[in-house]
Enzyme design. Sequence first.
Site, PDB file in Angstrom:
ATOM      1  N   GLU A 132     -24.481  -0.114   3.397  1.00  0.00           N
ATOM      2  CA  GLU A 132     -23.180   0.540   3.538  1.00  0.00           C
ATOM      3  C   GLU A 132     -23.403   2.045   3.552  1.00  0.00           C
ATOM      4  OE1 GLU A 132     -19.850  -0.129   4.067  1.00  0.00           O
ATOM      5  OE2 GLU A 132     -19.795   2.063   3.963  1.00  0.00           O
ATOM      6  N   HIS A 150      -1.045 -12.206   5.669  1.00  0.00           N
ATOM      7  CA  HIS A 150      -0.100 -12.720   6.662  1.00  0.00           C
ATOM      8  C   HIS A 150      -0.214 -14.239   6.795  1.00  0.00           C
ATOM      9  CE1 HIS A 150       0.658  -8.633   8.272  1.00  0.00           C
ATOM     10  NE2 HIS A 150      -0.565  -8.424   7.823  1.00  0.00           N
ATOM     11  N   LYS A 360       2.285  -5.085  14.890  1.00  0.00           N
ATOM     12  CA  LYS A 360       3.381  -5.952  14.489  1.00  0.00           C
ATOM     13  C   LYS A 360       4.610  -5.137  14.099  1.00  0.00           C
ATOM     14  CE  LYS A 360       0.613  -8.198  11.647  1.00  0.00           C
ATOM     15  NZ  LYS A 360      -0.652  -7.651  12.145  1.00  0.00           N
ATOM     16  N   ARG A 420      -7.482   1.190  12.217  1.00  0.00           N
ATOM     17  CA  ARG A 420      -7.877  -0.197  12.460  1.00  0.00           C
ATOM     18  C   ARG A 420      -8.867  -0.209  13.620  1.00  0.00           C
ATOM     19  NH1 ARG A 420      -2.257   1.044  12.635  1.00  0.00           N
ATOM     20  NH2 ARG A 420      -0.765  -0.629  12.504  1.00  0.00           N
ATOM     21  N   ILE A 445     -12.213  -6.499  13.757  1.00  0.00           N
ATOM     22  CA  ILE A 445     -11.432  -7.156  12.703  1.00  0.00           C
ATOM     23  C   ILE A 445     -10.375  -6.170  12.204  1.00  0.00           C
ATOM     24  CG2 ILE A 445     -11.512  -8.555  10.621  1.00  0.00           C
ATOM     25  CD1 ILE A 445     -13.293  -9.630  12.885  1.00  0.00           C
ATOM     26  N   CYS A 515      -5.056   7.287 -18.454  1.00  0.00           N
ATOM     27  CA  CYS A 515      -4.049   7.517 -17.423  1.00  0.00           C
ATOM     28  C   CYS A 515      -2.755   6.907 -17.925  1.00  0.00           C
ATOM     29  CB  CYS A 515      -4.478   6.847 -16.119  1.00  0.00           C
ATOM     30  SG  CYS A 515      -3.160   6.708 -14.899  1.00  0.00           S
ATOM     31  N   CYS A 517       0.348   7.204 -16.577  1.00  0.00           N
ATOM     32  CA  CYS A 517       1.282   6.692 -15.575  1.00  0.00           C
ATOM     33  C   CYS A 517       1.009   5.214 -15.302  1.00  0.00           C
ATOM     34  CB  CYS A 517       1.156   7.460 -14.270  1.00  0.00           C
ATOM     35  SG  CYS A 517       1.418   9.223 -14.421  1.00  0.00           S
ATOM     36  N   CYS A 552       1.829  10.962 -11.395  1.00  0.00           N
ATOM     37  CA  CYS A 552       1.332  12.339 -11.592  1.00  0.00           C
ATOM     38  C   CYS A 552       0.044  12.554 -10.823  1.00  0.00           C
ATOM     39  CB  CYS A 552       1.154  12.672 -13.071  1.00  0.00           C
ATOM     40  SG  CYS A 552      -0.483  12.348 -13.744  1.00  0.00           S
TER      41      CYS A 552
END
Lengths: 600, 440
Positions: A132, A150, A360, A420, A445, A515, A517, A552
Amino acid sequence: MSEQNGRPRRRPAPRPSVTPAGVRRVRRRLRRGGLGSLGCDALNGAVHLTGVVGRWDDRIRAGYIAASVRCRGVVNDIAVSGITEPAMTVPRVTDESLAGKAYDIVVVGAGVVGCAIARELSRFDLRIAVLEKEDDVGVHASSRNDGMIHPGFAPPPGTLKAWFNATGNRMYGDLARELGFQFDRVGSIVLFRSWWLRLLLPIMRLRAHQNGVDSPRVLTRGGVSRLEPNVTARQHGGLQFLSTGIVNPFEVTIAFAENAVQNGVEFHFETVLTGVELEMSGERRQIRSIRTNRGVITAGAVVNAAGSWADAVASLADDRFFTIHGRRGVDAVLDKQLSSTQHHALSMPDLLGSGRTHSKGGGLIPSIDGNLIAGPTAEETPDRENYATTHTEFTEVRDQLSLNDAVSSEFIITYFAGVRPATFTEDFIVERSIRVRNLTHVAGIQSPGLASAPAIAVEAARLAVESLREERGAEMGRNETFNPIRPARIDLSRLPLAERAVLISARPDYGQPVCRCEDVTEGEIRDALRSPLGVCSLDSIKRRTRAGAGRCHGGFCLPRVLEIIHEETGLPLESIRKKSGDSYLVLGRTKKIQRAPTHV
Amino acid sequence: MSDVCGDELVDVVVVGGGPAGVSAALAVGDAGAEVLIIEREDRLGGVLKQCIHDGFGVLQYGERLTGPEYAHRHVAALKCRQTQGGQIRVMTGAYLHSLRRDGTRWSIDLITSQGIQSIGTAAVVMATGCRERTDRQIYLHGDRPAGIFTAGQAQRLINIDGVMPGRNVVVLGSGDIGLIMARRFVLEGARVQGVYEIQSTVSGLARNVAQCLEDWNIPLHLGTTVTEVHGRNRVEAVTVCPVDGSGLPDHNAAERIPCDTLILSVGLIPENDIIADLGLPLDSSTGGPAVTQDRETQLPGLYVCGNALTVYDLVDYVSECGQAAGTAATRGATTARSAAAPSAHASAGPVETSGDIGQMVPQLLDLAADQPPVFFFRVKRAMDKATLTISRGGVQVESRRLTYLRPPEMIRYELRERAWAALRRNPGPISVAVEAADGS
């Protein structure tokens, strides 16, 4: 809501090579479209376009004209005057840390598809590596979407998209249990813009049947309002799909990757493919070794799951038959306060116009973390890694908010762009290379790629193992120690207080909020830093724990998170990055105090 | 009394240990009740800990203290009160998980590294401060690199962690922290390209413009904003554009400014998520709930003070506000203990503001109170001369000439005894107005 129980149809075969008549037809259609100056030939079973046009849109239009005939794909080499397609960003590091390593299978790309394939492959007794170029999994399209699973109704019947989508959707329930990620079949409602769309119901039912999707429930205007009291008054009823689900897309990607690591797969980050050594194997070529910025690796088989750059990988293997073009989408994230105002994923597509566009049309959907997400837009872009947002796209996203009367743009806490990886044939490519014996392509994909990923992974792993078996003339052994279960991460915000108390007594850092929030504790941040993939950037922590993802936006917790990263990894603050590349957060120390020299 | 709502009972719980919270707790202690301060961080002081510039405490102490010095005086007073037998307790590293009404009491769940703790109390004082508005909340577009910080983040990184978030800086927004941080960056050897403000006037205090920008030759560009951020990994440049009267950028006059850091000082938002979850509506002009002069909300026994109520310009006012809340909360807690006393809201009436008042606390007046109230308000536009009038049922009870009014500055106005008596006596709706006087 329920799992789908409709029966999927047979998986369609890969697309056939283009015929000479097909090429002639493309030429004619290009002429008719005012693009007659462009060159058009057959290449590797695909239509190959060359020449120069003045606008990016014309390049894209020519690609779709070429795809209007039966062909394996479209290789679009049309240049656009004044526009240079930005090159792939690559890691700056070069070393020999991987030199001489030998793997049975190398997967290129750690998006959701690459990670799911790696996990499928880890069922076999094979040495597997995932390369990667970024510093974490799922950095590009896989983390830049709305997390919708979907049902499989939207893709045209007979496409790989339709098949993988409906099949993948069915796999999510079991996968969520095995891999410990959050998944909820909230269902979706496709709203009708006008009453007469009901006349199309028989066609819609047929499509659901053809795609192997459970027949949708038909809702009247009042029926929709009962399920979604805040729905727009513009609706005229709709179709309800019970099997539509939602996930956190990075959580899914990370879960696949971590389970793969548990089962022996190696992930190499900031590692990019720079070349491929081919050799002859009988009549056909095969990959002998691959060059990376970290040395030359030998590979028995290679899976190209390189997302936006899958065509570049195919090109390195001299196996071009498709070109990727980026289609940008912007989504907006709304404050969690609104989570109770909507339950289903809502959309109101232009059902008649959808044949003319390749999207879509977006919608407003609940996310698994409690925010509503609006979007996405769709716009062709020459820059496949351009995640900058623009005012225009943002305005377009805001229009989706009108689907729910309880929301307004003041509740938007953030917005993001994704690209995409589209092909001109607009279908997924999941097939073995014709030219290169041990190469499997998994390309194009785009949406509904997240929903389809589990099914694509099964097929791609099958193809890669098949290529290895052909070479070795023997069945691949099973991985006897394969464990499909990945323990879910501890997410204290989802636990009742009594359970939190038990965890805190064992680990006091689970009682230290960082954190506020998103209610993330120090312990959870440390867990993320100790997780099997060994990631340590700020965005990696945010994607795993949600620290800094709230209203925040890290205003309070950023310095504390940096400190914890420092404590866990030993990295000085100046070496901690936001993401890949030179994304350093801190550029040095404040004025250093010069210590007086010590005299003995 | 039975322990129905928690492991422990306290007269007053103060949430937040910044200047408002500590002032409130000191006031509770002075009134002889027991109080518990809950602080999320491991030390008291709130944001003052990182405010190493001076100018704090001019009204309260008649001195120009730094933030840490001001906080230190508070904490020293707290310690002194503790040694004198005052029942003031402090829990640091404690996070308020939930707050709910249980009959006549409040029930609080806390998360700490020791576990979960439940506390019952008669009165809760919320002193939760404010947060900074982010780049997304002003709809900033472009890339998402490292190098975009709020002014408060930068302040914390430089002043507490001793690291530089950037070397070549553009500041967007002219809030006080932005102005102070522009100077701070220069003092640390960084380059500040300028401060850009979309409005035609500065949103920070005039003294900060003089001391933080003019004295350091930092350019201020009014009516100009940042429209786009450039840089994939780290900020490389920003595009700035002048805006027209309606705030729309003129893209033809856009300029690209190379820099490695964008600092945002584009507004503060009172932190009231916990009380918003209780269903209390927030005043759209202050960002806090409506309160009486006692800082009591419409929920009996729930008080809000400091920057959680409305963003003040001076810490002295924040402390005054906390003190008022603490005193009132003690009264509420101790009377609630003896008898089910009616809430101040039973005798409270709303205050209507008009004219050029932009925001004001209190929004409600408890007419049963003997002490005249103190109003804190900001005006919508700059006025050199203006008249403040206070009336009830159309009868004017107070009229005062005010001079040199500027929107960033909070105006403190203490009602005179006679006017308060008249206001309490007359029937009808209460209104407070500021009107510009002759041609200003």
